[in-house]
Each structure stands twice: as structure tokens, then as C-alpha cells.
Write a protein that holds these residues in place. Structure first.
Motif, mmCIF file in Angstrom:
data_model
loop_
_atom_site.group_PDB
_atom_site.id
_atom_site.type_symbol
_atom_site.label_atom_id
_atom_site.label_comp_id
_atom_site.label_asym_id
_atom_site.label_seq_id
_atom_site.Cartn_x
_atom_site.Cartn_y
_atom_site.Cartn_z
ATOM 1 N N MET A 1 0.847 -1.183 0.000
ATOM 2 C CA MET A 1 0.000 0.000 0.000
ATOM 3 C C MET A 1 0.884 1.235 0.000
ATOM 4 O O MET A 1 1.821 1.344 0.774
ATOM 5 N N ARG A 2 0.502 2.168 -0.873
ATOM 6 C CA ARG A 2 1.261 3.407 -1.017
ATOM 7 C C ARG A 2 0.302 4.592 -1.096
ATOM 8 O O ARG A 2 -0.856 4.444 -1.458
ATOM 9 N N ILE A 3 0.833 5.765 -0.793
ATOM 10 C CA ILE A 3 0.083 6.995 -1.022
ATOM 11 C C ILE A 3 0.061 7.233 -2.520
ATOM 12 O O ILE A 3 1.079 7.104 -3.195
ATOM 13 N N VAL A 4 -1.112 7.600 -3.046
ATOM 14 C CA VAL A 4 -1.318 7.679 -4.487
ATOM 15 C C VAL A 4 -0.834 9.000 -5.078
ATOM 16 O O VAL A 4 -0.268 9.026 -6.170
ATOM 17 N N ALA A 5 -1.052 10.117 -4.379
ATOM 18 C CA ALA A 5 -0.714 11.427 -4.958
ATOM 19 C C ALA A 5 -0.368 12.419 -3.855
ATOM 20 O O ALA A 5 -0.541 12.148 -2.673
ATOM 21 N N GLY A 6 0.128 13.573 -4.283
ATOM 22 C CA GLY A 6 0.457 14.637 -3.340
ATOM 23 C C GLY A 6 1.901 14.578 -2.902
ATOM 24 O O GLY A 6 2.737 13.888 -3.493
ATOM 25 N N LYS A 7 2.204 15.283 -1.810
ATOM 26 C CA LYS A 7 3.598 15.403 -1.378
ATOM 27 C C LYS A 7 4.194 14.086 -0.879
ATOM 28 O O LYS A 7 5.415 13.952 -0.830
ATOM 29 N N GLY A 10 3.768 7.834 -3.513
ATOM 30 C CA GLY A 10 4.665 6.688 -3.603
ATOM 31 C C GLY A 10 5.188 6.190 -2.268
ATOM 32 O O GLY A 10 5.768 5.111 -2.197
ATOM 33 N N LYS A 11 4.973 6.957 -1.207
ATOM 34 C CA LYS A 11 5.465 6.548 0.118
ATOM 35 C C LYS A 11 4.641 5.360 0.625
ATOM 36 O O LYS A 11 3.422 5.363 0.567
ATOM 37 N N SER A 12 5.328 4.346 1.119
ATOM 38 C CA SER A 12 4.669 3.131 1.599
ATOM 39 C C SER A 12 4.016 3.354 2.957
ATOM 40 O O SER A 12 4.544 4.085 3.805
ATOM 41 N N LEU A 13 2.896 2.699 3.143
ATOM 42 C CA LEU A 13 2.189 2.684 4.422
ATOM 43 C C LEU A 13 2.482 1.365 5.128
ATOM 44 O O LEU A 13 2.618 0.326 4.474
ATOM 45 N N ASP A 26 -5.248 0.862 -3.172
ATOM 46 C CA ASP A 26 -4.678 2.037 -3.833
ATOM 47 C C ASP A 26 -5.577 2.495 -4.983
ATOM 48 O O ASP A 26 -5.811 3.689 -5.160
ATOM 49 N N ARG A 27 -6.080 1.545 -5.773
ATOM 50 C CA ARG A 27 -6.920 1.874 -6.927
ATOM 51 C C ARG A 27 -8.210 2.571 -6.501
ATOM 52 O O ARG A 27 -8.609 3.580 -7.080
ATOM 53 N N VAL A 28 -8.855 2.052 -5.466
ATOM 54 C CA VAL A 28 -10.101 2.660 -4.984
ATOM 55 C C VAL A 28 -9.816 4.045 -4.411
ATOM 56 O O VAL A 28 -10.539 5.008 -4.674
ATOM 57 N N ARG A 29 -8.712 4.177 -3.636
ATOM 58 C CA ARG A 29 -8.352 5.486 -3.085
ATOM 59 C C ARG A 29 -8.086 6.500 -4.187
ATOM 60 O O ARG A 29 -8.527 7.641 -4.114
ATOM 61 N N GLU A 30 -7.393 6.080 -5.237
ATOM 62 C CA GLU A 30 -7.111 6.988 -6.352
ATOM 63 C C GLU A 30 -8.406 7.462 -7.008
ATOM 64 O O GLU A 30 -8.597 8.663 -7.239
ATOM 65 N N ASN A 31 -9.311 6.539 -7.304
ATOM 66 C CA ASN A 31 -10.596 6.910 -7.903
ATOM 67 C C ASN A 31 -11.405 7.809 -6.977
ATOM 68 O O ASN A 31 -11.992 8.804 -7.410
ATOM 69 N N LEU A 32 -11.426 7.465 -5.707
ATOM 70 C CA LEU A 32 -12.175 8.240 -4.725
ATOM 71 C C LEU A 32 -11.650 9.671 -4.632
ATOM 72 O O LEU A 32 -12.419 10.636 -4.654
ATOM 73 N N GLU A 62 -3.814 10.092 2.973
ATOM 74 C CA GLU A 62 -3.917 10.485 1.566
ATOM 75 C C GLU A 62 -4.420 11.925 1.467
ATOM 76 O O GLU A 62 -3.916 12.722 0.673
ATOM 77 N N ALA A 63 -5.406 12.282 2.308
ATOM 78 C CA ALA A 63 -5.917 13.659 2.312
ATOM 79 C C ALA A 63 -4.837 14.639 2.768
ATOM 80 O O ALA A 63 -4.677 15.714 2.186
ATOM 81 N N LEU A 64 -4.063 14.286 3.809
ATOM 82 C CA LEU A 64 -2.972 15.149 4.255
ATOM 83 C C LEU A 64 -1.919 15.301 3.163
ATOM 84 O O LEU A 64 -1.384 16.395 2.961
ATOM 85 N N SER A 65 -1.631 14.226 2.452
ATOM 86 C CA SER A 65 -0.669 14.284 1.355
ATOM 87 C C SER A 65 -1.112 15.269 0.283
ATOM 88 O O SER A 65 -0.289 15.936 -0.335
ATOM 89 N N ARG A 66 -2.412 15.398 0.092
ATOM 90 C CA ARG A 66 -2.962 16.271 -0.940
ATOM 91 C C ARG A 66 -3.223 17.693 -0.433
ATOM 92 O O ARG A 66 -3.767 18.504 -1.165
ATOM 93 N N GLY A 67 -2.865 17.989 0.821
ATOM 94 C CA GLY A 67 -2.941 19.349 1.313
ATOM 95 C C GLY A 67 -3.962 19.621 2.398
ATOM 96 O O GLY A 67 -4.132 20.775 2.804
ATOM 97 N N ALA A 68 -4.660 18.600 2.898
ATOM 98 C CA ALA A 68 -5.604 18.824 3.998
ATOM 99 C C ALA A 68 -4.855 19.421 5.188
ATOM 100 O O ALA A 68 -3.677 19.130 5.408
#
Length: 184
Positions: A1-7, A10-13, A26-32, A62-68
């Protein structure tokens, strides 16, 4: 499992070793998150996340990675809290994260954080816990007016959306359905 996007892209969880935790793929998170970008914009500016039944914390992270700006993670599981703690530490977001050992179906009144405008809800499937957790979060003031709620449940499960929420979208991914609702 990895973070899909943002800062943190690619970082592993840290992943669970048991079947008690069912991380969102990962696929569902990306679509969501592609869908959520239509509501919050690509930067998730001023988004405050409530991640109920948080498990690994993948959705909130994932939300924090995208700027939350902040994420509150709620789970009672020992393994879940250990995984969240490791992930929060490894990602260096302790100042933006709050982890609560609390039953999501009995949250009580919100304290020391403003109501959240993005809520993730990923309860154990087909047990009716989603309805109870949403009712508790609404009654306790955890959910802001006009908030977006993302509810993951078994595709076969019957769900009742609580009063005050409007279903905006529903998607199926394998045996999982994702409901997206808005408060107000």
C-alpha cells in the motif's frame, strides 16, 4: 500500500498483519480522491478530516498528502492504532494529526477541534455500524455543515443514510460500494 498522490506520493504505508483491518486499495483510493477533487479542488485547502474506523489511516493520510490541514483518526483496535502511530510518525504529520482511541459509534461531543468537512467512514462490513457512527458524529458536532461524507460498505449491504445527509454518488469496486454524501 502506497500513497497515491500529493507530497507523499509513492510513500509506503505500514500494512496490517491480520485480516481484522481491511485497508482501502490504492486503486479505490485513487478513484475516490479524483471524485473528491471535484468538491475540494486539487489542493484540499482548508480540509479538516475525520477518519472513522481508520485502520491504517490510509484515507486520512492520503488527504494530508494532498494538502488537507488536519486529520483526526478514530479507532479502538490495538493493531490499527499501532499502524496509525507508525504511519503518522513516518510521514512527519504529528502536528496535523490527532489519534483517538474511541468507539466511533459513541464519539461524544467534539472537543478542541473544529467540525470536520471531510469524513471517511470504513466500518466492519454489514454490521450496521456505519449508521450508528454517523449518528454519533452528527449528534456530537463532529461534522461541519456542507461536509462531504465518504462511506465504504459491502456492496451487498443495505444502508440507511441518516437524516440531514444527501447521497451524491455511489460507486462499486468489486465487493465494495462507496457512498458519497453531503450534509445539509
Amino acid at each position: 500500500m502506497r500513497i497515491v498522490a500529493g507530497k507523499f506520493r509513492g510513500k509506503s504505508l505500514h500494512s496490517p498483519e491480520t485480516d481484522e483491518i481491511r485497508p482501502t486499495s490504492d486503486r479505490v483510493r485513487e478513484n475516490l480522491f479524483n471524485i473528491l477533487a471535484n468538491h475540494f479542488g486539487p489542493t484540499f485547502h482548508e480540509v479538516r478530516v475525520l477518519d472513522l474506523f481508520a485502520g491504517t489511516g490510509a484515507l486520512g493520510l492520503e488527504a494530508l498528502s494532498r494538502g488537507a490541514e488536519h486529520a483526526t483518526f478514530v479507532d479502538t483496535g490495538v493493531e490499527a492504532r499501532a499502524l496509525m502511530r507508525e504511519n503518522i510518525q513516518d510521514f512527519g504529520v504529528a502536528g496535523q494529526a490527532r489519534m483517538l482511541r474511541r468507539d466511533a459509534t459513541d464519539l461524544g461531543q467534539v472537543q478542541r477541534i473544529p467540525p470536520c468537512n471531510l469524513v471517511f467512514l470504513d466500518p466492519p462490513y454489514s454490521q450496521g455500524l456505519g449508521e450508528k457512527a454517523l449518528a454519533a458524529a452528527l449528534a456530537g458536532g463532529w461534522i461541519a455543515d456542507d461536509a462531504i461524507i465518504v462511506w465504504e460498505e459491502a456492496k451487498s449491504a443495505e444502508v440507511t443514510i441518516p437524516e440531514g445527509l444527501t447521497e451524491l454518488d455511489q460507486r462499486n469496486y468489486g465487493d465494495t460500494k462507496i457512498l458519497i454524501c453531503r450534509r445539509g
